[in-house]
Scaffold this motif. Structure first.
Motif, short mmCIF file in Angstrom:
data_model
loop_
_atom_site.label_atom_id
_atom_site.label_comp_id
_atom_site.label_asym_id
_atom_site.label_seq_id
_atom_site.Cartn_x
_atom_site.Cartn_y
_atom_site.Cartn_z
N THR A 183 -6.78 3.51 -1.25
CA THR A 183 -5.67 2.66 -1.72
C THR A 183 -6.21 1.27 -2.07
OG1 THR A 183 -4.16 3.84 -0.27
CG2 THR A 183 -3.40 1.73 -1.11
N THR A 191 -0.21 9.32 -3.03
CA THR A 191 0.18 7.97 -2.58
C THR A 191 -0.49 6.97 -3.53
OG1 THR A 191 0.38 6.48 -0.70
CG2 THR A 191 -1.67 7.74 -0.85
N GLY A 192 -0.47 5.69 -3.16
CA GLY A 192 -1.06 4.70 -4.04
C GLY A 192 -0.64 3.30 -3.65
N CYS A 193 -0.54 2.43 -4.63
CA CYS A 193 -0.18 1.05 -4.34
C CYS A 193 0.74 0.51 -5.42
CB CYS A 193 -1.43 0.19 -4.23
SG CYS A 193 -2.33 0.04 -5.77
N PRO A 234 0.80 -1.23 0.00
CA PRO A 234 0.00 0.00 0.00
C PRO A 234 0.83 1.28 0.00
CG PRO A 234 0.02 -0.93 2.19
CD PRO A 234 0.84 -1.85 1.33
N SER A 235 1.75 1.41 -0.91
CA SER A 235 2.47 2.68 -1.06
C SER A 235 3.08 2.72 -2.46
CB SER A 235 3.60 2.84 -0.04
OG SER A 235 4.74 2.11 -0.44
#
Ligand code: GRF
Length: 187
Positions: free
Chosen positions: A168, A131-133, A108-109
């Motif tokens: 996310t 942010t993101g995955c 999860p980043s």
């Protein structure tokens, strides 16, 4: 199209497992989920395996031979790929070497940023703009293998840990299936 057999490792809620199960119903999706490995007997994710008649194997990761138990089990199912979907245990170099096929993980980043745990807390603390995955290959170094798919969103002023997690995870569900499609279409 010949589908490959995938094994999904989980420890908790299992929303990624659920999404992969739904996607794999499509005959054009490259994998079938043939086995679920779980190290938490109370994990909600087991319910998705049960509901969909997918065999699952509860493993006790406190037992020092647990990886051998998993490898033995996996052999019976001719597994071509392992998908780590919230499996809260680091798998060893030995396991990675012995399995020999692909292992992928969802994180999860936006790797290489925020490896490890508590990613949302750290992202907020650092006042990141986005942010993101990341879906990546698992190698012997934690959260460091080659990226397969990454998805990003912008953080809003009122976002907190809960909202970041929700946003996310929505992206994770898309990223995981896209990664599998990419891998099996000659990535
Ligand atoms: C996901 O957010 C993933 O990034 C992390 O663990 C979480 C698992 O969620 N590795 P779920 O069990 O699939 O809902």
């Amino acid at each position: 199209m010949v589908k490959r057999n995938a094994c999904v490792f989980i420890s908790g809620y299992g929303s990624n497992l659920k999404s992969l199960i739904l996607k794999s119903r499509d005959y054009t999706f490259p994998i079938n989920i043939s086995l679920v490995i779980c190290n938490n007997k109370n994990a909600n994710g087991i319910l998705y395996a049960k509901k969909n008649s997918i065999p699952y194997f509860l493993v006790n990761t406190k037992n020092k031979n647990f990886e051998e138990d998993i490898l033995r089990k996996i052999k019976n199912y001719k597994i071509s790929i392992i998908c780590l979907a919230g499996f809260m245990k680091i798998i060893s170099k030995k396991f990675i070497r012995n399995f020999r096929k692909r292992i992928i993980n969802i994180h999860p980043s936006l790797l290489p940023k925020y490896k490890g745990l508590k990613t949302f807390e750290r992202v907020l603390f650092d006042k990141e703009k986005k942010t993101g995955c990341t879906v990546h290959f698992v190698t012997e170094k934690l959260d460091s293998g080659k990226t397969i798919v990454q998805k990003t969103f912008f953080i809003e002023r009122n976002d907190d840990i809960k909202s970041l997690k929700e946003k996310t995870q929505k992206l994770e569900h898309k990223a995981f299936s896209e990664a599998l499609i990419k891998i099996f279409r000659n990535y």
